[in-house]
Design an enzyme around this catalytic site. Structure first.
Site, PDB file in Angstrom:
ATOM      1  CB  SER A  72      -0.940   0.009   1.209  1.00  0.00           C
ATOM      2  OG  SER A  72      -0.198   0.023   2.417  1.00  0.00           O
ATOM      3  CG  HIS A 104     -41.862  20.492 -13.703  1.00  0.00           C
ATOM      4  ND1 HIS A 104     -42.016  19.223 -13.191  1.00  0.00           N
ATOM      5  CD2 HIS A 104     -42.620  21.308 -12.909  1.00  0.00           C
ATOM      6  CE1 HIS A 104     -42.839  19.255 -12.153  1.00  0.00           C
ATOM      7  NE2 HIS A 104     -43.211  20.509 -11.950  1.00  0.00           N
ATOM      8  CB  SER A 142     -14.655  21.923 -31.343  1.00  0.00           C
ATOM      9  OG  SER A 142     -14.576  20.975 -32.389  1.00  0.00           O
ATOM     10  CE  LYS A 173     -19.166  22.489 -30.028  1.00  0.00           C
ATOM     11  NZ  LYS A 173     -20.503  22.327 -29.448  1.00  0.00           N
ATOM     12  CD  GLU A 176     -19.737  19.585 -21.356  1.00  0.00           C
ATOM     13  OE1 GLU A 176     -20.660  19.341 -22.122  1.00  0.00           O
ATOM     14  OE2 GLU A 176     -18.565  19.701 -21.741  1.00  0.00           O
ATOM     15  CD  GLN A 198      -3.196  -2.231   2.441  1.00  0.00           C
ATOM     16  OE1 GLN A 198      -2.585  -2.497   3.476  1.00  0.00           O
ATOM     17  NE2 GLN A 198      -2.865  -2.753   1.273  1.00  0.00           N
ATOM     18  CE  LYS A 209      -4.561   3.356   4.961  1.00  0.00           C
ATOM     19  NZ  LYS A 209      -5.589   2.301   4.892  1.00  0.00           N
TER      20      LYS A 209
HETATM   21  N1  ARG Z   1      -1.517  -0.807   5.480  1.00  0.00           N
HETATM   22  C1  ARG Z   1      -2.460  -1.197   6.469  1.00  0.00           C
HETATM   23  C2  ARG Z   1      -3.787  -0.473   6.234  1.00  0.00           C
HETATM   24  O1  ARG Z   1      -3.759   0.449   5.504  1.00  0.00           O
HETATM   25  C3  ARG Z   1      -1.933  -0.817   7.813  1.00  0.00           C
HETATM   26  C4  ARG Z   1      -2.474  -1.669   8.904  1.00  0.00           C
HETATM   27  C5  ARG Z   1      -1.961  -3.052   8.761  1.00  0.00           C
HETATM   28  N2  ARG Z   1      -2.333  -3.860   9.862  1.00  0.00           N
HETATM   29  C6  ARG Z   1      -2.228  -5.167   9.842  1.00  0.00           C
HETATM   30  N3  ARG Z   1      -2.632  -5.817  10.886  1.00  0.00           N
HETATM   31  N4  ARG Z   1      -1.760  -5.833   8.805  1.00  0.00           N
HETATM   32  O2  ARG Z   1      -4.810  -0.828   6.755  1.00  0.00           O
END
Ligand code: ARG
Length: 478
Positions: A31, A164, A285, A291, A298, A330, A333
């Site tokens: 991640s 409307h 355009s 245009k 949009e 995870q 995010k």
């Molecule tokens: N990268 C993990 C997340 O975003 C961090 C927490 C990981 N915790 C674990 N027990 N593997 O959630």
């Protein structure tokens, strides 16, 4: 970030495993390529945690000094790009622990005591969002400013008000613009309400059960700018309400921007011609030289789809998850970062478009009475003559039908024809067949008359100051 950095990877959980992770697992698990933006918040929390460990007697004064210096150095190296995560670092927490170990050797390994990535990541994400929500609020205030400035110029500009998407009754164009401001002000209020609920600190919950070490979660909370420590360590690491709620607020902002965007698309069309865009905020355009398109409006409309998608993906991910932390989380995010990025991208563009657009007053004035928008004035005039509204509505309907058949205006019907429709329709009725008169007759607060619109404008101008102030507050300590 790249494997080419050549740094030696570390793992935070290697002890009970005989070998390294399979390539496919490592890739799925990774991640750091998106959670790296949590680094400044993770470091802020680490600084506080180091002091708490020292107070608990788990770091001596010398160790604390070296730890804090290393955290400062690491933060500077992150900021300059000299320290960067590698694909060997599973996540932001792993990368930063590596950075600490590189600077401190074994001492760097002391900081993890009493802490888990579960409470860390929940804390980091709250800090990130509490910080960025203020930026989003500041961009919203700028859009409000742009709309209010245009509204102030058009308090007295009549326009056809619609239901409307059909001409309904004349309104002040300033009133119409302010009708887009109120949802944004509610969005600001929603963000601040969110912030109050998000001001709960999970750090100290550890993996799920708290720690046997003498930590001080209340103090950690205070020092990180939170209002309080989480009251339940299991909820602390499971709770992502703050993510879902933020994403709802973001999605609703997206919906509001899309409704404004749609109107701008209409207003700039040949058929409406109410608004002319500044060249800097319009597009052309590649084939049609004439245009001039409202792409910003949009895109504002289109981005609502992805904001709603961000909310949907997080709610769907959370549903049915057993307590406490699950790795599914995870996935909270990327949608969160996407929503923040999207709003930070769209809002300034829309603000620029609104503040530079030219309102075609001549076109609005011409359009305001079209479509028999003064028919309600006739009905209400009849009511003032003592005619029950039900009957007044019928009489006015007959008048409109006659005008439609003759393709003429309400004010072009002769005295005799008026009397034929109803004896109540005396020539005096023409006194209400005037757009500006219809607006001026609306004096109740909240209505579209010039008086109430000016009052509304003043009130909005004063309330926006409180939001400007709030957006400028800082919660996350260094
Ligand atoms: N990268 C993990 C997340 O975003 C961090 C927490 C990981 N915790 C674990 N027990 N593997 O959630």
């Amino acid at each position: 970030m790249g494997a080419a950095d050549g740094a030696q990877g570390i793992r935070l959980w290697g002890g009970r495993f005989s070998g390294g992770p399979a390539e496919a697992l490592a890739r799925l698990s990774l991640s750091v390529h998106f959670d790296w933006r949590l680094a400044p918040y993770d470091l802020a929390a680490s600084r506080v945690h180091a002091r708490i460990l020292a107070d608990a007697g788990l770091l001596d004064a010398d160790e604390l000094g070296r730890m804090l210096a290393a955290l400062d150095d690491l933060e500077a190296a992150c900021a300059s790009g000299q320290f960067r995560p590698t694909v060997e670092d599973e996540d932001v927490h792993t990368a930063l622990e590596r950075g600490l170990l590189e600077r401190l050797g074994a001492l760097g390994g002391k900081l993890r005591a009493g802490r888990s990535r579960n409470d860390q990541v929940a804390t980091d994400l709250r800090l990130y969002l509490r910080d960025h929500v203020r930026g989003v609020a500041a961009r919203l205030v700028e859009l409000v400013d742009a709309l209010v400035e245009q509204a102030a110029r058009h308090v007295d500009t009549p326009a056809p008000g619609m239901t409307h998407l059909q001409h309904a009754q004349p309104v002040s164009f300033g009133h119409h613009l302010l009708a887009h401001v109120h949802p944004l002000i509610r969005d600001l209020a929603r963000l601040r309400d969110w912030d109050a609920r998000a001001a709960v600190c999970p750090l100290g919950a550890g993996a799920l059960a708290g720690s046997s070490l003498p930590l001080d979660p209340q103090r950690v909370a205070r020092e990180l700018g939170f209002e309080r420590a989480a009251p339940n360590s299991m909820d602390a690491v499971s709770d992502r309400d703050f993510v879902a709620e933020f994403l709802f607020a973001a999605a609703l902002i997206g919906v509001h921007l899309s409704r404004l965007g749609e109107e701008i698309v209409l207003w700039t069309s040949q058929e409406f011609g109410w608004v002319e865009l500044d060249d800097a905020f319009a597009t052309g355009s590649s084939i049609m030289p004439q245009k001039k398109n409202a792409d910003i409006a949009e895109l504002a409309r289109g981005k609502a789809g992805r904001l709603i998608g961000d909310l949907t993906s997080v709610l769907t991910m959370l549903k049915g998850l057993p307590l406490t932390y699950d790795r599914d989380m995870q996935e909270d995010k990327e949608p969160t970062f996407d929503a923040v990025d999207t709003l930070e991208l769209v809002l300034p563009a829309l603000t620029g478009l609104v503040s530079t657009m030219t309102v075609r007053v001549d076109r609005l004035v011409e359009a305001a009475p079209k479509g028999y928008t003064l028919a309600t004035e006739v009905a209400e005039w009849l009511v003032r003559q003592g005619v029950p509204f039900r009957e007044a509505h019928e009489i006015t309907g007959s008048l409109v039908a006659l005008c439609v058949a003759r393709e003429c205006g309400l004010d072009e019907v002769s005295d005799e024809d008026l009397a034929k429709i109803s004896p109540h329709l005396t020539p005096d009725v023409r006194s209400v067949l005037d757009v500006r008169g219809a607006l001026a007759a609306r004096t109740a607060p909240g209505s579209t008359g010039p008086g109430p619109v000016a009052e509304q404008l003043a009130e909005v101008q004063s309330t926006v100051e409180q939001w400007r102030e709030w957006a400028a507050t800082r919660v996350v300590p260094r």
